[in-house]
Design an enzyme around this catalytic site. Structure first.
Site, PDB file in Angstrom:
ATOM      1  N   CYS A   1      -5.802   9.143  46.955  1.00 47.89           N
ATOM      2  CA  CYS A   1      -7.194   9.564  47.128  1.00 47.89           C
ATOM      3  C   CYS A   1      -7.593  10.588  46.069  1.00 47.89           C
ATOM      4  O   CYS A   1      -8.778  10.744  45.767  1.00 47.89           O
ATOM      5  CB  CYS A   1      -7.405  10.109  48.525  1.00 47.89           C
ATOM      6  SG  CYS A   1      -6.256  11.433  48.966  1.00 47.89           S
TER       7      CYS A   1
ATOM      8  N   PRO B   1       1.534   5.477  62.449  1.00 48.24           N
ATOM      9  CA  PRO B   1       1.588   5.260  60.999  1.00 48.24           C
ATOM     10  C   PRO B   1       0.964   3.921  60.620  1.00 48.24           C
ATOM     11  O   PRO B   1       0.804   3.031  61.465  1.00 48.24           O
ATOM     12  CB  PRO B   1       3.087   5.266  60.704  1.00 48.24           C
ATOM     13  CG  PRO B   1       3.713   4.772  61.971  1.00 48.24           C
ATOM     14  CD  PRO B   1       2.834   5.257  63.088  1.00 48.24           C
ATOM     15  N   ALA B   2       0.619   3.774  59.348  1.00 41.69           N
ATOM     16  CA  ALA B   2       0.062   2.513  58.857  1.00 41.69           C
ATOM     17  C   ALA B   2       1.046   1.373  59.093  1.00 41.69           C
ATOM     18  O   ALA B   2       2.257   1.529  58.896  1.00 41.69           O
ATOM     19  CB  ALA B   2      -0.256   2.627  57.370  1.00 41.69           C
TER      20      ALA B   2
ATOM     21  N   GLY C   1      -7.424   8.381  55.360  1.00 48.03           N
ATOM     22  CA  GLY C   1      -7.699   6.994  55.014  1.00 48.03           C
ATOM     23  C   GLY C   1      -9.080   6.854  54.413  1.00 48.03           C
ATOM     24  O   GLY C   1      -9.655   7.814  53.888  1.00 48.03           O
ATOM     25  N   SER C   2      -9.649   5.679  54.510  1.00 48.61           N
ATOM     26  CA  SER C   2     -10.929   5.381  53.867  1.00 48.61           C
ATOM     27  C   SER C   2     -12.087   6.062  54.590  1.00 48.61           C
ATOM     28  O   SER C   2     -12.029   6.340  55.789  1.00 48.61           O
ATOM     29  CB  SER C   2     -11.172   3.872  53.839  1.00 48.61           C
ATOM     30  OG  SER C   2     -11.455   3.387  55.147  1.00 48.61           O
TER      31      SER C   2
ATOM     32  N   ARG D   1      -0.166   8.476  38.878  1.00 50.00           N
ATOM     33  CA  ARG D   1       0.721   8.925  39.946  1.00 50.00           C
ATOM     34  C   ARG D   1       0.519   8.023  41.158  1.00 50.00           C
ATOM     35  O   ARG D   1      -0.592   7.717  41.543  1.00 50.00           O
ATOM     36  CB  ARG D   1       0.399  10.376  40.300  1.00 50.00           C
ATOM     37  CG  ARG D   1       1.171  10.923  41.495  1.00 50.00           C
ATOM     38  CD  ARG D   1       0.858  12.396  41.681  1.00 50.00           C
ATOM     39  NE  ARG D   1       1.500  12.944  42.865  1.00 50.00           N
ATOM     40  CZ  ARG D   1       0.855  13.289  43.981  1.00 50.00           C
ATOM     41  NH1 ARG D   1      -0.468  13.115  44.047  1.00 50.00           N
ATOM     42  NH2 ARG D   1       1.485  13.781  45.010  1.00 50.00           N
TER      43      ARG D   1
ATOM     44  N   ASN E   1      -0.070   5.032  51.690  1.00 53.02           N
ATOM     45  CA  ASN E   1       0.244   5.359  50.297  1.00 53.02           C
ATOM     46  C   ASN E   1       1.216   6.522  50.113  1.00 53.02           C
ATOM     47  O   ASN E   1       1.949   6.577  49.133  1.00 53.02           O
ATOM     48  CB  ASN E   1      -1.042   5.601  49.497  1.00 53.02           C
ATOM     49  CG  ASN E   1      -1.915   6.695  50.085  1.00 53.02           C
ATOM     50  OD1 ASN E   1      -1.862   6.996  51.276  1.00 53.02           O
ATOM     51  ND2 ASN E   1      -2.726   7.297  49.243  1.00 53.02           N
TER      52      ASN E   1
ATOM     53  N   GLU F   1      -9.377  13.405  56.248  1.00 50.99           N
ATOM     54  CA  GLU F   1      -9.121  13.416  54.804  1.00 50.99           C
ATOM     55  C   GLU F   1      -9.407  12.006  54.330  1.00 50.99           C
ATOM     56  O   GLU F   1      -8.606  11.100  54.520  1.00 50.99           O
ATOM     57  CB  GLU F   1      -7.676  13.849  54.532  1.00 50.99           C
ATOM     58  CG  GLU F   1      -7.439  14.250  53.085  1.00 50.99           C
ATOM     59  CD  GLU F   1      -6.978  13.098  52.240  1.00 50.99           C
ATOM     60  OE1 GLU F   1      -7.829  12.539  51.503  1.00 50.99           O
ATOM     61  OE2 GLU F   1      -5.803  12.752  52.307  1.00 50.99           O
TER      62      GLU F   1
ATOM     63  N   SER G   1      -1.723  18.900  44.208  1.00 52.47           N
ATOM     64  CA  SER G   1      -1.297  19.013  45.602  1.00 52.47           C
ATOM     65  C   SER G   1      -0.141  19.998  45.751  1.00 52.47           C
ATOM     66  O   SER G   1       0.774  20.036  44.934  1.00 52.47           O
ATOM     67  CB  SER G   1      -0.869  17.651  46.139  1.00 52.47           C
ATOM     68  OG  SER G   1      -1.933  16.729  46.088  1.00 52.47           O
TER      69      SER G   1
ATOM     70  N   ARG H   1       2.500  16.474  56.706  1.00 47.95           N
ATOM     71  CA  ARG H   1       1.345  17.347  56.506  1.00 47.95           C
ATOM     72  C   ARG H   1       0.562  17.554  57.796  1.00 47.95           C
ATOM     73  O   ARG H   1      -0.146  18.543  57.950  1.00 47.95           O
ATOM     74  CB  ARG H   1       0.439  16.764  55.416  1.00 47.95           C
ATOM     75  CG  ARG H   1      -0.513  17.775  54.812  1.00 47.95           C
ATOM     76  CD  ARG H   1      -0.972  17.364  53.438  1.00 47.95           C
ATOM     77  NE  ARG H   1      -2.007  16.341  53.484  1.00 47.95           N
ATOM     78  CZ  ARG H   1      -2.518  15.766  52.401  1.00 47.95           C
ATOM     79  NH1 ARG H   1      -2.044  16.075  51.205  1.00 47.95           N
ATOM     80  NH2 ARG H   1      -3.459  14.864  52.498  1.00 47.95           N
TER      81      ARG H   1
END
Length: 487
Positions: free
Chosen positions: A289, A181-182, A233-234, A283, A157, A255, A446, A165
């Site tokens: 999240c 990465p995803a 992620g989840s 946004r 996302n 996170e 953020s 980060r």
């Protein structure tokens, strides 16, 4: 008109030990969620290539750790400037592979690049301490050193910011990296590493493995040479990774998911609250999240607030993120779209009232109309799930205590939002809201200079701020003899 093509130097290969290589498992396709079309085919690595990436990180660790902090800082600063100079390239790639409106993608470039600048400034501030023990029998030296090779697993996302980060504080601290990465949004990370390479990144310090298979991650986590795992992620996936990480007693940063409450009290400035609600909900198409999922509005203002919010949502322009004027882009996939619609329709069938939206938009692409629901049953699944889409669910409350109980009635604890002009109330809520971050009279919180993270099932550790670099440093204590003992 913005081009739908990728930058000419867009990488699609793995990056291992300073070299771009093909994937042993061939390639996988990356789709534009606004059109359903394939925009690139990316290398799909196997376990051996994942281990080769860790080999490279391990081999580079000692040299990178001993590199002067100023040199590490200057690399990050050059990367910040290079990413900023290529704002349009990065923004276009993000919009193509993830779907967010181009204006928001440009905002993510600025936000993601700021982590490179912030941690370039933190690299030279790593320090320990020296002091006499309380009883005077010895001197105590506390030193800091890098944790060691890290594995980063980033989500789809925020494909740039989630990578910077993690990478920026790791490099500032002297750690080497394997980044996965995803698979839905690998292109932004690959372009970032291209920029890092051009900024003078030494071989092996950052390696990128793109893959569709979990066995690559499993093998890396099981390797005793890996010392740190950071995942965004989840919560479900995070729990699985924590169990895997336990075998090697890895340092972990997690996170995880959120189910943010947004509370609007009777004394709130409604214009401020509505603007904040829109930002907190829409946004990144609501696919964040930190997105507000559960809106709790005081009963005395609920009718006006819900009417105005619905009018605002109904007037938004939904479309391809690259099209001029688009305010809400597509959701990431058909599965995500179908799951969100199922929750909405289930709530409506159980008696929820639709003020606007609550419907898919015909394709191509994965679009959902911005939605406002009221009258949702307290036990409805839509209140318990992280929605990750443009749907706001409104509930009323009568007292501050009731609002607090409603807001805390979740296993998640990432972010929360409060709208009130009573600062004493704000201070009470700061001490009682079960979240790691609170936005007061604003819907975006953020910042690279602030510690990002949650409590409860929303995760462990912090990213950003002064706290962010601590996640990549070990603390070493040395007991020294009293230098005055024999005098």
């Amino acid at each position: 008109m913005t081009s739908h093509s990728l930058p000419e130097d867009q990488p699609t290969q793995l990056f291992v030990d300073g070299e771009w290589i093909d994937g042993a498992r061939g390639q996988f396709d990356v789709e534009n969620p606004a059109t359903g079309e394939t925009i690139a085919s990316v290398a799909d690595c196997d376990v051996a290539q994942g281990i080769a990436a860790l080999d490279a990180a391990v081999a580079a660790q000692a040299q990178w750790a001993s590199t002067p902090a100023r040199e590490r800082a200057e690399l990050l600063r050059r990367a910040f400037e290079a990413v900023t100079e290529r704002t349009e390239d990065f923004a276009r790639v993000m919009t193509l592979e993830m779907g967010k409106p181009l204006a928001e993608a440009r905002g993510e470039v600025a936000y993601g690049a700021e982590y490179l600048r912030w941690f370039s400034e933190e690299a030279s501030r790593i320090s320990g301490r020296y002091n006499a023990s309380p009883e005077g029998a010895m001197r105590q030296l506390v030193a800091r050193r890098p944790v060691g090779p890290c594995l980063f697993i980033t989500p789809w996302n925020f494909p740039l910011a989630m990578a910077t980060r993690k990478i920026a504080p790791a490099l500032a601290a002297g750690c080497t990296v394997v980044l996965r990465p995803a698979s839905m949004t690998p292109l932004t990370s690959l372009l970032l590493v291209r920029v890092l390479q051009e900024s003078g990144l030494p071989k092996g310090v950052v390696n990128v493995v793109t893959s569709t298979q979990h066995d690559v991650t499993d093998a890396l986590i099981a390797d005793s040479r890996l010392r740190k795992l950071s995942f965004t992620g989840s919560t479900g996936v995070g729990q699985t990774l924590l169990k895997q990480a336990a075998d090697q007693v890895l340092r972990t940063s997690m996170e995880l998911g959120g189910n943010a409450p947004l509370v609007v009290f009777e004394d709130a400035d409604l214009d401020v609250a509505l603007a904040g609600a829109r930002a907190a909900k829409l946004r990144n198409i609501g696919e964040a999240c930190t997105a507000a999922n559960r809106f709790f509005v005081h009963e005395s203002i609920a009718d006006e607030f819900s009417r105005r919010l619905a009018e605002d949502f109904a007037g938004l322009n939904v479309g391809d993120g690259l099209a001029e004027g688009t305010e809400v882009g597509p959701m990431i996939s058909e599965d995500a779209l179908a799951g969100l619609d199922e929750l909405v329709q289930e709530a409506v069938s159980a008696g929820a009232r639709v003020l606007t939206g609550a419907e898919r938009i015909d394709g191509p692409g994965h679009f959902y109309r911005p939605t406002v629901l009221t009258g949702v049953a307290s036990d409805a699944p839509i209140l318990a799930e992280e929605l990750f889409g443009p749907v706001a669910v409104l509930t009323t409350f009568a007292t501050e205590q009731e609002a607090l109980e409603l807001a805390n009635a979740t296993a998640m604890g990432l972010a929360g939002y409060v709208f009130t002009q009573d600062m004493a109330r704000v201070l009470r809520l700061v001490e009682q809201l079960e979240v790691g971050m609170i936005g007061v009279n604003q819907g975006v919180l953020s910042s690279a200079a602030a510690p990002f993270g949650g409590i409860k099932h929303s995760g462990l550790g912090r990213e950003g701020g002064r706290e962010g670099i601590e996640e990549y440093l070990e603390t070493i204590y040395v007991a020294l003899p009293d230098p005055f003992k024999d005098r």
